[in-house]
Design a protein around this motif. Sequence first.
Motif, PDB file in Angstrom:
ATOM      1  N   ALA A 217       0.814  -1.210   0.000  1.00 58.19           N
ATOM      2  CA  ALA A 217       0.000   0.000   0.000  1.00 58.19           C
ATOM      3  C   ALA A 217       0.855   1.271   0.000  1.00 58.19           C
ATOM      4  N   PHE A 218       1.991   1.230   0.693  1.00 57.97           N
ATOM      5  CA  PHE A 218       2.907   2.376   0.709  1.00 57.97           C
ATOM      6  C   PHE A 218       4.253   1.882   1.233  1.00 57.97           C
ATOM      7  N   PRO A 219       5.341   2.557   0.888  1.00 58.40           N
ATOM      8  CA  PRO A 219       6.652   2.112   1.380  1.00 58.40           C
ATOM      9  C   PRO A 219       6.741   2.304   2.887  1.00 58.40           C
ATOM     10  N   CYS A 220       7.202   1.260   3.584  1.00 55.81           N
ATOM     11  CA  CYS A 220       7.212   1.323   5.046  1.00 55.81           C
ATOM     12  C   CYS A 220       8.198   0.304   5.597  1.00 55.81           C
ATOM     13  N   PHE A 221       8.510   0.454   6.854  1.00 58.78           N
ATOM     14  CA  PHE A 221       9.344  -0.516   7.564  1.00 58.78           C
ATOM     15  C   PHE A 221       8.387  -1.581   8.100  1.00 58.78           C
ATOM     16  N   ASP A 222       8.185  -2.622   7.296  1.00 55.29           N
ATOM     17  CA  ASP A 222       7.055  -3.534   7.465  1.00 55.29           C
ATOM     18  C   ASP A 222       7.439  -4.753   8.299  1.00 55.29           C
ATOM     19  N   GLU A 223       7.848  -4.508   9.533  1.00 54.31           N
ATOM     20  CA  GLU A 223       8.121  -5.570  10.496  1.00 54.31           C
ATOM     21  C   GLU A 223       7.439  -5.210  11.809  1.00 54.31           C
ATOM     22  N   PRO A 224       6.980  -6.210  12.581  1.00 52.54           N
ATOM     23  CA  PRO A 224       6.184  -5.913  13.786  1.00 52.54           C
ATOM     24  C   PRO A 224       6.873  -5.007  14.787  1.00 52.54           C
ATOM     25  N   SER A 225       8.192  -5.131  14.916  1.00 51.33           N
ATOM     26  CA  SER A 225       8.895  -4.340  15.925  1.00 51.33           C
ATOM     27  C   SER A 225       9.158  -2.909  15.481  1.00 51.33           C
ATOM     28  N   MET A 226       8.902  -2.600  14.212  1.00 49.29           N
ATOM     29  CA  MET A 226       9.128  -1.245  13.700  1.00 49.29           C
ATOM     30  C   MET A 226       7.876  -0.399  13.940  1.00 49.29           C
ATOM     31  N   LYS A 227       7.524  -0.239  15.192  1.00 48.99           N
ATOM     32  CA  LYS A 227       6.316   0.501  15.521  1.00 48.99           C
ATOM     33  C   LYS A 227       6.510   2.005  15.299  1.00 48.99           C
ATOM     34  N   ALA A 228       5.423   2.667  14.922  1.00 48.95           N
ATOM     35  CA  ALA A 228       5.467   4.102  14.677  1.00 48.95           C
ATOM     36  C   ALA A 228       4.057   4.665  14.807  1.00 48.95           C
ATOM     37  N   VAL A 229       3.951   5.970  14.777  1.00 48.34           N
ATOM     38  CA  VAL A 229       2.664   6.664  14.749  1.00 48.34           C
ATOM     39  C   VAL A 229       2.331   6.972  13.289  1.00 48.34           C
ATOM     40  N   PHE A 230       1.063   6.806  12.918  1.00 43.59           N
ATOM     41  CA  PHE A 230       0.659   7.007  11.532  1.00 43.59           C
ATOM     42  C   PHE A 230      -0.372   8.138  11.441  1.00 43.59           C
ATOM     43  N   HIS A 231      -0.068   9.126  10.594  1.00 45.16           N
ATOM     44  CA  HIS A 231      -0.996  10.210  10.277  1.00 45.16           C
ATOM     45  C   HIS A 231      -1.552   9.914   8.884  1.00 45.16           C
ATOM     46  N   LEU A 232      -2.830   9.592   8.815  1.00 47.18           N
ATOM     47  CA  LEU A 232      -3.425   9.135   7.556  1.00 47.18           C
ATOM     48  C   LEU A 232      -4.405  10.160   7.010  1.00 47.18           C
ATOM     49  N   THR A 233      -4.354  10.322   5.705  1.00 48.91           N
ATOM     50  CA  THR A 233      -5.320  11.136   4.967  1.00 48.91           C
ATOM     51  C   THR A 233      -5.793  10.324   3.772  1.00 48.91           C
ATOM     52  N   LEU A 234      -7.098  10.256   3.587  1.00 45.93           N
ATOM     53  CA  LEU A 234      -7.656   9.510   2.465  1.00 45.93           C
ATOM     54  C   LEU A 234      -8.455  10.443   1.568  1.00 45.93           C
ATOM     55  N   LEU A 235      -8.245  10.322   0.266  1.00 41.59           N
ATOM     56  CA  LEU A 235      -9.024  11.042  -0.740  1.00 41.59           C
ATOM     57  C   LEU A 235     -10.032  10.075  -1.318  1.00 41.59           C
ATOM     58  N   HIS A 236     -11.266  10.543  -1.500  1.00 45.79           N
ATOM     59  CA  HIS A 236     -12.295   9.617  -1.963  1.00 45.79           C
ATOM     60  C   HIS A 236     -13.409  10.388  -2.650  1.00 45.79           C
ATOM     61  N   SER A 237     -14.159   9.692  -3.473  1.00 40.08           N
ATOM     62  CA  SER A 237     -15.176  10.345  -4.292  1.00 40.08           C
ATOM     63  C   SER A 237     -16.410  10.697  -3.468  1.00 40.08           C
ATOM     64  N   ALA A 238     -17.193  11.642  -3.981  1.00 43.14           N
ATOM     65  CA  ALA A 238     -18.423  12.056  -3.313  1.00 43.14           C
ATOM     66  C   ALA A 238     -19.361  10.860  -3.175  1.00 43.14           C
ATOM     67  N   GLY A 239     -20.067  10.818  -2.066  1.00 41.69           N
ATOM     68  CA  GLY A 239     -20.990   9.716  -1.822  1.00 41.69           C
ATOM     69  C   GLY A 239     -20.370   8.546  -1.095  1.00 41.69           C
ATOM     70  N   THR A 240     -19.072   8.617  -0.822  1.00 47.79           N
ATOM     71  CA  THR A 240     -18.395   7.539  -0.092  1.00 47.79           C
ATOM     72  C   THR A 240     -17.936   8.054   1.266  1.00 47.79           C
ATOM     73  N   VAL A 241     -17.665   7.126   2.150  1.00 49.19           N
ATOM     74  CA  VAL A 241     -17.163   7.455   3.476  1.00 49.19           C
ATOM     75  C   VAL A 241     -15.818   6.768   3.648  1.00 49.19           C
ATOM     76  N   ALA A 242     -14.894   7.427   4.328  1.00 49.29           N
ATOM     77  CA  ALA A 242     -13.557   6.879   4.556  1.00 49.29           C
ATOM     78  C   ALA A 242     -13.369   6.561   6.032  1.00 49.29           C
ATOM     79  N   LEU A 243     -12.798   5.394   6.305  1.00 54.22           N
ATOM     80  CA  LEU A 243     -12.508   4.957   7.664  1.00 54.22           C
ATOM     81  C   LEU A 243     -11.043   4.581   7.766  1.00 54.22           C
ATOM     82  N   ALA A 244     -10.471   4.743   8.938  1.00 53.97           N
ATOM     83  CA  ALA A 244      -9.093   4.319   9.204  1.00 53.97           C
ATOM     84  C   ALA A 244      -8.977   3.960  10.673  1.00 53.97           C
ATOM     85  N   ASN A 245      -7.758   3.666  11.122  1.00 51.73           N
ATOM     86  CA  ASN A 245      -7.565   3.230  12.507  1.00 51.73           C
ATOM     87  C   ASN A 245      -8.012   4.289  13.502  1.00 51.73           C
ATOM     88  N   GLY A 246      -7.700   5.547  13.199  1.00 50.96           N
ATOM     89  CA  GLY A 246      -8.080   6.632  14.080  1.00 50.96           C
ATOM     90  C   GLY A 246      -9.440   7.206  13.719  1.00 50.96           C
TER      91      GLY A 246
END
Length: 962
Positions: A217-246
């Motif tokens: 989905a995106f370049p990342c340090f993709d191992e369980p111990s590489m924990k970090a805080v994620f600031h997410l922004t999603l772009l989406h078309s009208a009539g849809t709803v966006a959900l994420a962890n926060g």
Amino acid sequence: MGKGFYISKPLGFVLFGLGVGAVLTIFALSVVYSQEKRKNEVNARDGTRMVTTAAPHSTSAPSNEPWDKYRLPDTLLPEYYNVTLWPRLVPDEQGMYIFTGKSGVALTCVKETNLIIIHSNELNFTLTSEMHHAKLTGLGGTSAPVILKTWFQIQTQFMVILLKEKLQVGKSYWLYMEFHGELSDDLGGFYRSQYTENGVKKVVATTQMQPTAARNAFPCFDEPSMKAVFHLTLLHSAGTVALANGMELGTENVTIDDQEVLQTRFEPTEKMSTYLLAFVISEFTNLRSPPEANIRIWGRREAIESGQGDYALSVTFPILKYLENYYNTTYPLSKSDQVALPDFAAGAMENWGLVTYREQSLFYDPKVSSNEDKEWVVTVITHELAHMWFGNLVTMRWWNDLWLNEGFASYVSYLGADYAEPTWNIKDLMVLQQVQRAFGVDALVSSHPLSSREDEVITPDQIDQLFDTITYSKGAAVLRMLSEFLTESAFAKGLHNYLHEYAYSNTVYTDLWKKLQEVVDADSSIQLPASINEIMNRWILQMGFPVVTIDTRTGSISQQHFLIQPDAVVDKPSDYNYEWFVPVTWMKSGSNMGQHWLLTKTASYEPMKTDTDWLLANLNVAGYYRVNYDPQNWERLLTQLTADHKVIPVLNRGQIIDDAFNLARAQIINITLALRTTKYLYEEKEYIPWESAIRNLEYFFLMFDRTEVYGPLQTYLQRKVKPLFDHFKVITSNWTRKPPRYMDQYNQINAVSMACKTGVKGCSELTRMWYRQWMKNPDSNPIPPNLKITVYCNAIAAGGVEEWDFGWQMFKNSTIAAEAEKLLYGLSCTKEPWLLNRYLEFTIEPNLVRKQDVTFAIVYISGNVIGQPLVWDFVRANWEHITKDYDDGSFFFGRLIQGITKKFSTEFDLQQLQRFKEDIAASSFSFGTQAIEQAIEQTKANIKWVSENKVQVMNWLIEQSA
């Protein structure tokens, strides 16, 4: 559920039970999506550059360069990410669904290096600076080195950035990239699901990151111990709803590339692992709990408005509060979203704050769904919510300790479900659904320890293979045993201390042992023969389990490694020499009870000695071991079952049957002794003993349904089940009411299924009558929800093309996932070969059968004695097509092979299987060797068992009918 070791309910019966019926393995759980799939990258376009496999100075010789290793170097740590993603829910001019994105990560240098190695898979990058795919700047006044070269390692799934100078230890940097990828339908990474509502196709963009697909989905340090805080922004078309962890912070209209879209920003996540990220863009609607709880159940509008999410909403808050009390730790997030997806390969996934589910794992319709469906929903929800603390708040350092996450959640799922539904007595089902299930796999030499060394689990394929029965079910069984001998209160106190000390960080399993040991040391009432570390390491660092043999004539107790194929060679060394510290609990003649720790191969214990009383060990099957006795004690137990079986606890009645049949298969006792444990069943009305018997007798049907043994076997079992069938006919007022007790509702399924299977008069007529009534009025299904699978299967088996076509039409029209699955199974029961062949062709048409269901449909058909050879030929003939378009990782292969080969019991079958193994090895198919090895081992055991037992079983069955 983690990756979700998902086993559909009918498949559970195909694998262990007769036809239909009983409760299925809860976490049981299917592993899931493709890691190596879709190597055809998206075409380069609009200023992007294709991912390449070339690395500097590449040679044909093996490399020891850090980019050729699968593990990240320990030089950098991520602190936080800013990620913006824009999935397109309509195809582009090439007919592809794509997503675009940009991401930045703040990383800190902890060891001097001139390399940045970050995971990336199947992404195409825009040139962001000169000729490079990334831009590096310093943070906090630090200057950043110049990028010399960027390249991609396809095999290890890395983006590699070579720097002119080294990064400075202790300094932080910002790495920025822009990219796009395909929003494919392979059920992994960032993918698309679709459904039809009011005749209109709807597309959902969703995720499944565990274990190694966040990098898709995106370049990342993709191992369980590489924990970090994620600031997410999603772009989406009208009539849809966006959900994420926060929680959503706000949505606004923006214009990008002359397109008006919505932009939703989310609150930053807690410090967490990449595999727990999730985002969903859809036209879903939701049910919402009172504001203080902030719980939302999301799904298709039609499903939500028809009330299918009501039950999930009613139990989620109570379960969360129960778990807060159990852990003595407050739920750490501001909201809890549960989302039902039309296409989802696992049962569910514990993404922090945004749990995703198969529809049938979250939705329940009381008018249509069965008890099994309801139980599945509450246990899956509990399993996933248990992970919010154990797995998400505190996370394993590496995948070799996955068992601790999944085994623990599988165990706790029964505790939370019992709290939510206290009248079900659901904790007893753990013996059937976890302990007995684990025994079946762990008795093979191809089993594996719960915990491996980190260096034994490196590649994505090796990680995928850990999502199996051992991890989930054996993990649950040994933790249940630990909780039993510690006491549940001490166990829970140790968990609280563990969660408190390691919150937002990573651990190894010994960290849990340490916190539990502290509780033991402070409580003088808990007496153990050794440290928790010494006791439990024997259960998790070596595969298998013991059979404990008790000789009541002498009082001697011994243990040995239990193998279903006793002459199999165990080529996996163990530091513990396949000895365990075994907590042996026991009772005599229903009264005297005690416990003795067996710490060596052989010991002697005077209270075990008796000449007159029967002795029963492993009370309520709390320990993860089987039990054998001297012949005299077996006789005393059989006499007690016949005289008054209720004196023996119900769980142990199931245990006696299950242990005896498996001891016989392992040639430890005679097969006729095992069969004699079923003689009393005509008096038995409880579910657990009947289910244990049915699962074990299913093996006889598998081995003998094409031989002359089948008739006497059917006659014998008909006599045993008829009283049960008649009992339920009476207590349900001629099948017009539901049995009052929850376990009776399960056993009613067994009674009808077995009665139809063995030809009890009136059973087939009953199922056909219900099905014909439904055919006359398709809008009003008269079949009791709990009996639907049995009725569908038997009515379609007794009918012809008209019954099958009606079932297929109802399957296509179904808007309830649980109902569709029942029909998917029922359609496999037809006795017409041409219908089965047609059905097989339908399974690989994605417009007819969802990809998530393909494996199950094929395995269902293979469970039909007529369908099995058709499936074997079909899969071999279409293997390239199936693996290309439908593979979802190694577990897809495992469950397919297990289902297809479970009847194999001849030398010819074995030769064909070995040839298939050679063909797979010669192909480009890169995983699944363990599944084929297990199938070969099981086939050899089947051949041997049939040759040694066929005549003896035949003669015994004939004697019983004399």
